[in-house]
Motif scaffolding. Structure first.
Motif, PDB file in Angstrom:
ATOM      1  N   MET A 145       0.864  -1.179   0.000  1.00 52.23           N
ATOM      2  CA  MET A 145       0.000   0.000   0.000  1.00 52.23           C
ATOM      3  C   MET A 145       0.900   1.227   0.000  1.00 52.23           C
ATOM      4  SD  MET A 145      -2.960   0.863   2.750  1.00 52.23           S
ATOM      5  CE  MET A 145      -3.167   2.529   3.310  1.00 52.23           C
ATOM      6  N   ILE A 146       0.585   2.175  -0.841  1.00 52.07           N
ATOM      7  CA  ILE A 146       1.395   3.388  -0.905  1.00 52.07           C
ATOM      8  C   ILE A 146       0.737   4.475  -0.071  1.00 52.07           C
ATOM      9  CG2 ILE A 146       2.420   2.893  -3.153  1.00 52.07           C
ATOM     10  CD1 ILE A 146       0.321   4.778  -4.374  1.00 52.07           C
ATOM     11  N   SER A 147       1.571   5.299   0.535  1.00 50.38           N
ATOM     12  CA  SER A 147       0.982   6.419   1.269  1.00 50.38           C
ATOM     13  C   SER A 147       0.609   7.464   0.244  1.00 50.38           C
ATOM     14  CB  SER A 147       1.941   6.962   2.326  1.00 50.38           C
ATOM     15  OG  SER A 147       3.008   7.625   1.737  1.00 50.38           O
ATOM     16  N   GLY A 148      -0.568   8.004   0.395  1.00 52.14           N
ATOM     17  CA  GLY A 148      -1.089   8.927  -0.601  1.00 52.14           C
ATOM     18  C   GLY A 148      -0.821  10.380  -0.300  1.00 52.14           C
ATOM     19  N   GLY A 149       0.239  10.675   0.467  1.00 54.02           N
ATOM     20  CA  GLY A 149       0.505  12.065   0.811  1.00 54.02           C
ATOM     21  C   GLY A 149      -0.657  12.649   1.588  1.00 54.02           C
ATOM     22  N   ILE A 150      -1.170  11.856   2.497  1.00 52.46           N
ATOM     23  CA  ILE A 150      -2.380  12.209   3.226  1.00 52.46           C
ATOM     24  C   ILE A 150      -2.034  12.980   4.507  1.00 52.46           C
ATOM     25  CG2 ILE A 150      -2.514  10.054   4.521  1.00 52.46           C
ATOM     26  CD1 ILE A 150      -5.526   9.991   3.725  1.00 52.46           C
ATOM     27  N   THR A 151      -2.833  13.965   4.843  1.00 55.05           N
ATOM     28  CA  THR A 151      -2.593  14.763   6.052  1.00 55.05           C
ATOM     29  C   THR A 151      -3.222  14.076   7.266  1.00 55.05           C
ATOM     30  OG1 THR A 151      -4.657  16.033   5.874  1.00 55.05           O
ATOM     31  CG2 THR A 151      -2.722  16.884   4.653  1.00 55.05           C
ATOM     32  N   ASP A 152      -2.865  14.555   8.454  1.00 52.75           N
ATOM     33  CA  ASP A 152      -3.451  14.031   9.694  1.00 52.75           C
ATOM     34  C   ASP A 152      -4.977  14.194   9.669  1.00 52.75           C
ATOM     35  OD1 ASP A 152      -0.763  13.913  10.305  1.00 52.75           O
ATOM     36  OD2 ASP A 152      -0.927  14.959  12.217  1.00 52.75           O
ATOM     37  N   GLU A 153      -5.407  15.365   9.214  1.00 55.25           N
ATOM     38  CA  GLU A 153      -6.842  15.662   9.152  1.00 55.25           C
ATOM     39  C   GLU A 153      -7.567  14.722   8.179  1.00 55.25           C
ATOM     40  OE1 GLU A 153      -9.491  19.259   7.395  1.00 55.25           O
ATOM     41  OE2 GLU A 153      -7.867  19.884   8.753  1.00 55.25           O
ATOM     42  N   GLU A 154      -6.939  14.444   7.038  1.00 53.63           N
ATOM     43  CA  GLU A 154      -7.538  13.527   6.071  1.00 53.63           C
ATOM     44  C   GLU A 154      -7.588  12.096   6.625  1.00 53.63           C
ATOM     45  OE1 GLU A 154      -6.448  15.461   1.739  1.00 53.63           O
ATOM     46  OE2 GLU A 154      -4.848  14.451   2.861  1.00 53.63           O
ATOM     47  N   CYS A 155      -6.545  11.691   7.346  1.00 48.61           N
ATOM     48  CA  CYS A 155      -6.545  10.361   7.992  1.00 48.61           C
ATOM     49  C   CYS A 155      -7.740  10.240   8.930  1.00 48.61           C
ATOM     50  CB  CYS A 155      -5.277  10.166   8.827  1.00 48.61           C
ATOM     51  SG  CYS A 155      -3.897   9.489   7.966  1.00 48.61           S
ATOM     52  N   ARG A 156      -7.923  11.259   9.735  1.00 45.52           N
ATOM     53  CA  ARG A 156      -9.023  11.247  10.705  1.00 45.52           C
ATOM     54  C   ARG A 156     -10.366  11.226   9.984  1.00 45.52           C
ATOM     55  NH1 ARG A 156     -12.624  10.473  13.261  1.00 45.52           N
ATOM     56  NH2 ARG A 156     -13.217  11.208  15.323  1.00 45.52           N
ATOM     57  N   ALA A 157     -10.462  11.944   8.878  1.00 43.72           N
ATOM     58  CA  ALA A 157     -11.714  11.983   8.109  1.00 43.72           C
ATOM     59  C   ALA A 157     -12.010  10.618   7.485  1.00 43.72           C
ATOM     60  CB  ALA A 157     -11.632  13.072   7.037  1.00 43.72           C
ATOM     61  N   VAL A 158     -10.988   9.945   6.946  1.00 39.20           N
ATOM     62  CA  VAL A 158     -11.200   8.611   6.375  1.00 39.20           C
ATOM     63  C   VAL A 158     -11.630   7.642   7.472  1.00 39.20           C
ATOM     64  CG1 VAL A 158     -10.078   6.643   5.250  1.00 39.20           C
ATOM     65  CG2 VAL A 158      -9.680   8.963   4.391  1.00 39.20           C
ATOM     66  N   LEU A 159     -11.001   7.736   8.639  1.00 34.90           N
ATOM     67  CA  LEU A 159     -11.414   6.891   9.767  1.00 34.90           C
ATOM     68  C   LEU A 159     -12.890   7.124  10.088  1.00 34.90           C
ATOM     69  CD1 LEU A 159     -10.950   4.967  12.169  1.00 34.90           C
ATOM     70  CD2 LEU A 159     -10.225   6.992  13.477  1.00 34.90           C
ATOM     71  N   GLU A 160     -13.314   8.371  10.097  1.00 33.19           N
ATOM     72  CA  GLU A 160     -14.719   8.688  10.395  1.00 33.19           C
ATOM     73  C   GLU A 160     -15.649   8.101   9.326  1.00 33.19           C
ATOM     74  OE1 GLU A 160     -17.086  10.779  13.343  1.00 33.19           O
ATOM     75  OE2 GLU A 160     -15.132   9.842  13.245  1.00 33.19           O
ATOM     76  N   TYR A 161     -15.219   8.175   8.092  1.00 35.77           N
ATOM     77  CA  TYR A 161     -15.995   7.601   6.990  1.00 35.77           C
ATOM     78  C   TYR A 161     -16.101   6.082   7.138  1.00 35.77           C
ATOM     79  CZ  TYR A 161     -17.358   6.513   2.156  1.00 35.77           C
ATOM     80  OH  TYR A 161     -17.995   6.042   1.030  1.00 35.77           O
ATOM     81  N   LEU A 162     -15.007   5.434   7.486  1.00 34.90           N
ATOM     82  CA  LEU A 162     -15.031   3.981   7.701  1.00 34.90           C
ATOM     83  C   LEU A 162     -15.926   3.613   8.885  1.00 34.90           C
ATOM     84  CD1 LEU A 162     -11.241   3.172   7.108  1.00 34.90           C
ATOM     85  CD2 LEU A 162     -13.169   2.717   5.549  1.00 34.90           C
ATOM     86  N   ARG A 163     -15.890   4.428   9.923  1.00 29.31           N
ATOM     87  CA  ARG A 163     -16.783   4.204  11.081  1.00 29.31           C
ATOM     88  C   ARG A 163     -18.255   4.295  10.661  1.00 29.31           C
ATOM     89  NH1 ARG A 163     -15.961   8.346  15.475  1.00 29.31           N
ATOM     90  NH2 ARG A 163     -17.373   6.993  16.632  1.00 29.31           N
ATOM     91  N   SER A 164     -18.558   5.318   9.860  1.00 29.22           N
ATOM     92  CA  SER A 164     -19.962   5.475   9.445  1.00 29.22           C
ATOM     93  C   SER A 164     -20.363   4.336   8.517  1.00 29.22           C
ATOM     94  CB  SER A 164     -20.201   6.840   8.800  1.00 29.22           C
ATOM     95  OG  SER A 164     -19.527   6.957   7.582  1.00 29.22           O
ATOM     96  N   ASN A 165     -19.451   3.873   7.683  1.00 31.08           N
ATOM     97  CA  ASN A 165     -19.742   2.736   6.801  1.00 31.08           C
ATOM     98  C   ASN A 165     -20.013   1.472   7.621  1.00 31.08           C
ATOM     99  OD1 ASN A 165     -19.760   1.471   4.038  1.00 31.08           O
ATOM    100  ND2 ASN A 165     -18.089   0.311   4.963  1.00 31.08           N
ATOM    101  N   ASP A 166     -19.280   1.277   8.684  1.00 19.58           N
ATOM    102  CA  ASP A 166     -19.441   0.082   9.516  1.00 19.58           C
ATOM    103  C   ASP A 166     -20.726   0.116  10.355  1.00 19.58           C
ATOM    104  OD1 ASP A 166     -17.224  -1.102   8.496  1.00 19.58           O
ATOM    105  OD2 ASP A 166     -15.912  -0.640  10.189  1.00 19.58           O
ATOM    106  N   GLN A 167     -21.325   1.284  10.490  1.00 16.39           N
ATOM    107  CA  GLN A 167     -22.588   1.371  11.236  1.00 16.39           C
ATOM    108  C   GLN A 167     -23.809   1.181  10.352  1.00 16.39           C
ATOM    109  OE1 GLN A 167     -22.746   4.796  13.779  1.00 16.39           O
ATOM    110  NE2 GLN A 167     -21.353   3.852  15.250  1.00 16.39           N
ATOM    111  N   LYS A 168     -23.616   1.018   9.059  1.00 14.95           N
ATOM    112  CA  LYS A 168     -24.750   0.823   8.133  1.00 14.95           C
ATOM    113  C   LYS A 168     -25.277  -0.583   8.242  1.00 14.95           C
ATOM    114  CE  LYS A 168     -23.254   4.214   4.752  1.00 14.95           C
ATOM    115  NZ  LYS A 168     -22.766   4.419   3.416  1.00 14.95           N
TER     116      LYS A 168
END
Length: 168
Positions: A145-168
């Motif tokens: 897996m390559i790092s996508g030049g992602i910021t701390d804020e973007e990491c946290r946002a993706v985590l939040e998106y994954l959390r919301s996906n897992d609650q569906k």
């Protein structure tokens, strides 16, 4: 004339010897030396006893050591959806179906928020130093897996998106 018979046999004999040499070379090229069972885990192709599909409390390796998760924030999740669509979707699905990388449905139920964010932020370091990440890569024969030049804020946002996906 006797010399001409020898000359006729020499090319035939030479061809036969060359063919035998090539065949024996091909056969030995397919043989592999036995794995070194005493090699350090970083050199082994898999880590015995680690099931990458099992729940783990590991925080992984990296800068994220303590992540507090309040209730899911819809605005942050929407930003995470945008980041996921632009940087993650080419390899990962939001289902349990494997793409190039593993499907991510249920990831927040088996991994800590820190582990997920560390994996998103610096996958190279995680695969080198975290036993769960290494076992995951090895078991599924995944490309790195390559790092996508992602910021701390973007990491946290993706985590939040994954959390919301897992609650569906």
């Amino acid at each position: 004339m006797p010399n001409s018979k020898i000359n006729m046999k020499s090319p035939l004999l030479s061809s036969l010897l060359i063919s035998l040499f090539i065949l024996s070379s091909c056969n030995s090229a397919n043989q592999r030396p036995p794995a070194n069972e005493n090699a350090p885990a970083s050199e082994n192709t898999s880590i015995p006893g680690i099931d990458p599909a099992a729940k783990s409390d590991s925080k992984g390796v990296g800068k994220f050591t303590a992540v507090t998760l309040p209730a899911i924030d819809k605005k942050i999740s929407e930003k995470g959806a945008s980041v996921f669509e632009s940087k993650c979707i080419s390899c990962h699905t939001l289902t349990d179906q494997k793409g190039i990388g593993p499907g991510l449905k249920g990831i927040t139920t088996i991994r800590t928020p820190e582990w997920i964010m560390n994996m998103i932020y610096n996958p190279e370091e995680m695969v080198k130093k975290d036993p769960v990440a290494k076992a995951l890569k090895d078991q599924y024969k995944l490309p790195m897996m390559i790092s996508g030049g992602i910021t701390d804020e973007e990491c946290r946002a993706v985590l939040e998106y994954l959390r919301s996906n897992d609650q569906k």
